[in-house]
Design an enzyme around this catalytic site. Structure first.
Site, mmCIF file in Angstrom:
data_model
loop_
_atom_site.group_PDB
_atom_site.id
_atom_site.type_symbol
_atom_site.label_atom_id
_atom_site.label_comp_id
_atom_site.label_asym_id
_atom_site.label_seq_id
_atom_site.Cartn_x
_atom_site.Cartn_y
_atom_site.Cartn_z
ATOM 1 N N THR A 188 -21.537 -8.657 5.103
ATOM 2 C CA THR A 188 -20.317 -7.876 5.267
ATOM 3 C C THR A 188 -20.374 -7.089 6.566
ATOM 4 O OG1 THR A 188 -21.233 -5.958 4.110
ATOM 5 C CG2 THR A 188 -20.103 -7.612 2.776
ATOM 6 N N GLU A 335 -16.663 -10.167 -0.459
ATOM 7 C CA GLU A 335 -17.265 -10.267 -1.785
ATOM 8 C C GLU A 335 -16.517 -11.218 -2.721
ATOM 9 O OE1 GLU A 335 -18.373 -6.232 -0.085
ATOM 10 O OE2 GLU A 335 -16.644 -7.580 -0.061
ATOM 11 N N LYS A 445 -4.202 12.253 1.575
ATOM 12 C CA LYS A 445 -3.535 13.119 0.600
ATOM 13 C C LYS A 445 -2.992 14.331 1.346
ATOM 14 C CE LYS A 445 -3.801 14.858 -4.097
ATOM 15 N NZ LYS A 445 -4.623 14.988 -5.325
ATOM 16 N N TRP A 450 -0.041 11.338 -2.270
ATOM 17 C CA TRP A 450 -0.781 10.274 -1.618
ATOM 18 C C TRP A 450 0.118 9.629 -0.567
ATOM 19 C CZ3 TRP A 450 -5.737 10.376 -2.259
ATOM 20 C CH2 TRP A 450 -6.286 10.803 -3.470
#
Length: 555
Positions: A188, A335, A445, A450
């Site tokens: 990754t 993944e 936030k 949000w």
């Protein structure tokens, strides 16, 4: 309770799901179909099968056995495609090395994977020469020689790729073995800590191939990949098996075009000359191609392009549609092998106006068959599928990595509760479309609400003067955090920071976004930091700009 297991004849063949079986169909249906490298090298599927056997024989001669790890450093090529098959088909493990990592990270990943054999393109000789003494596990180096000048190096090459194949037999008896045998490993490219190794079995790759093929072939029209297509990846083959598409393309027996190193002019020439109709890439690459002077003279009306590795901005989607490109988003991660969803328009909904077309094509998409995808809160409870409620995306499919290689702690976090945690925040609408709103680590936030950095980026991208944009959150004493927009303008564009801010303010005034989503700071910049696979590197952007911007963020 006892399971009622079926009985099979002693002579029955159990047919394990092995990568070698993906070659049966193309060799039966299209043995003379072309595989093209840079428009210069052409071979057929029949010839590729012989070269796969030659490669396996050559690697065996150099010590590769069942369970060996063979690492590859190459540009996108027919050779890489041969490695996709030959190495796992031997029962060995293919490690696709990310050539865009730093030399120290490359050395780490090769050692961590335990690669005994390294195939390396001549362009990467300076890197390997510099780290050769750090490569603890590599016993054999094999050169992929495309250089006009060898250059000085101290690498003790045991062979050269084409010479090795020429000296090898065209027959190899690829054995049967357990379909759960590890086939591939790669690393990754996260922005924190050392790269983490993910790994996939033959069974997982075969199921991913079949399911991905089914999903891409299923639409009534548009956003499809079928036997009449000409395929060219513009996602590096070292990155998540080029999204698994070379396996799908090979199974279908389509013409495949491999461009080598990505050069915009060459990519456009191949699209034109080879009749490419299907590709995939990150948005930054397509943006670069559309800005390329050579692209202006190429008919792109037959080209289908999947955008992944990040959100598909509305502005880029409109620009692509204006050129006739059948563009749509896809979603997955290292993944997940990677395909999880595709933004395909449902049958019966094709005659949409341009705004609705863009909205659907830029969604994260509909989950593929066999994908169990949920959005959950902090307690693991499902959020409503109303297009408004959001939560972390967690998934189960037959092709998810079962952990991080040699990293039990991170593996346990990845699979907490029996679902793979993507760290992406999203919502699902009543039609079943997933929409990612942010990465868990990037969500903002502000004022108790949000704020989706991806949504703001997409809206800013609609401004005609904007080339690229990244929205980051910075600390704010009054509001907790505030969004900041970093904008790269198109060449010759004359746009002020206030104009960009007012452009976003109009969406807030119309009720499309919250007032807290309007950036109080817009900064015009020359470029945006990106990761090794072309994604916006928001961690680095925050580090680079937060110190200078924090004092200005409070309204």
């Amino acid at each position: 309770m006892d399971h009622d297991m079926f009985e099979s004849s002693a002579a029955a063949y159990a047919y394990p799901l092995l990568i070698k079986h993906l070659l049966h169909t193309p060799l039966a249906h299209a043995p003379d179909q072309e595989i093209v490298y840079r428009g210069e090298t052409r071979l057929t599927y029949r010839a590729m099968r012989e070269r796969i056997a030659r490669l396996a024989n050559g690697l065996t001669r150099h010590g590769a056995v069942m369970g060996s790890t063979v690492a590859v450093m190459d540009w996108d090529s027919h050779r890489y495609l041969e490695c996709y098959f030959a190495i796992p088909m031997m029962g060995a493990v293919l490690q696709t090395v990310n050539v865009r990592l730093s030399p120290a990270e490359i050395a780490y990943t090769i050692n961590h994977a335990g690669a005994q054999i390294l195939l390396v393109h001549s362009d990467f000789l300076p890197v390997i020469d510099a780290i050769r003494d750090q490569l603890d596990t590599v016993q054999t180096f094999i050169l992929i020689d495309e250089s006009t000048e060898a250059g000085a190096h101290a690498i003790p090459f045991a062979d050269e790729y084409e010479g090795m194949l020429a000296a090898s037999e065209t027959g190899y008896d690829f054995p049967d073995f357990d379909e759960n045998t590890r086939a591939t490993t790669f690393y990754t490219t996260g922005t924190t800590g050392l790269p983490k190794g993910v790994y996939f079995s033959h069974r997982q790759l075969v199921l991913h191939t079949i399911t991905g093929m089914a999903a891409l072939a299923s639409p009534a029209s548009g956003q499809r990949f079928h036997r009449g297509d000409v395929y060219m990846p513009i996602t590096p083959m070292f990155h998540v098996h080029a999204w698994g598409m070379p396996y799908i393309a090979t199974l279908l027996g389509v013409k495949q075009v491999y461009p080598g190193r990505y050069v915009p002019e060459r990519l456009m020439k191949l699209v034109r000359d080879e009749g490419v109709t299907f590709s995939h890439c990150v948005g930054t690459i397509l943006h670069m191609l559309l800005e390329c002077e050579d692209a202006k003279a190429v008919d792109l009306s037959r080209w289908k392009v999947v955008i992944g590795g990040g959100a598909l901005p509305h502005g880029l989607a409109r620009a692509a549609l204006d050129r006739g490109i059948d563009i749509f988003a896809g979603y997955g991660m290292s993944e997940t092998c990677p395909l999880l969803s595709l933004a395909q328009i449902k049958p019966g909904e094709e005659p949409l106006d341009i705004d609705e077309q863009v909205r659907v094509r830029c969604k994260t998409g509909l989950p593929l068959p066999l994908v169990d995808l949920r959005i959950v809160d902090d307690e693991g409870r499902d959020a409503a599928h109303d297009g408004r409620a959001s939560g972390e995306i967690v998934v189960r499919t037959p092709w998810l990595t079962q952990g991080y290689w040699k990293n039990a702690e991170a593996s346990a976090q990845l699979w907490d509760g029996g679902y793979l945690h993507t760290q992406d925040i999203g919502s699902i609408d009543p039609q079943g479309y997933l929409q990612i709103t942010d990465r868990l680590k990037d969500v903002i936030k502000s004022g108790g609400e949000w704020v989706s950095s991806l949504e703001i980026e997409s809206l800013i991208s609609l401004h005609p003067g904007v080339s690229e944009v990244a929205v980051i959150g910075i600390k704010d004493e009054k509001w907790g955090e505030r969004p900041v927009a970093l904008v790269v303008l198109k060449a010759q564009a004359s746009v002020s920071e206030d104009e960009i801010r007012h452009h976003v303010m109009a969406f807030s005034e119309s009720g499309k976004i919250s007032k807290y989503a309007v950036p109080r700071i817009v900064k015009i910049v020359d470029s945006l930091d990106k990761t090794s696979v072309g994604k916006l590197n928001k961690k680095r952007l925050r580090e680079a700009f937060a110190a200078s911007l924090e004092g200005k963020a409070t309204a």
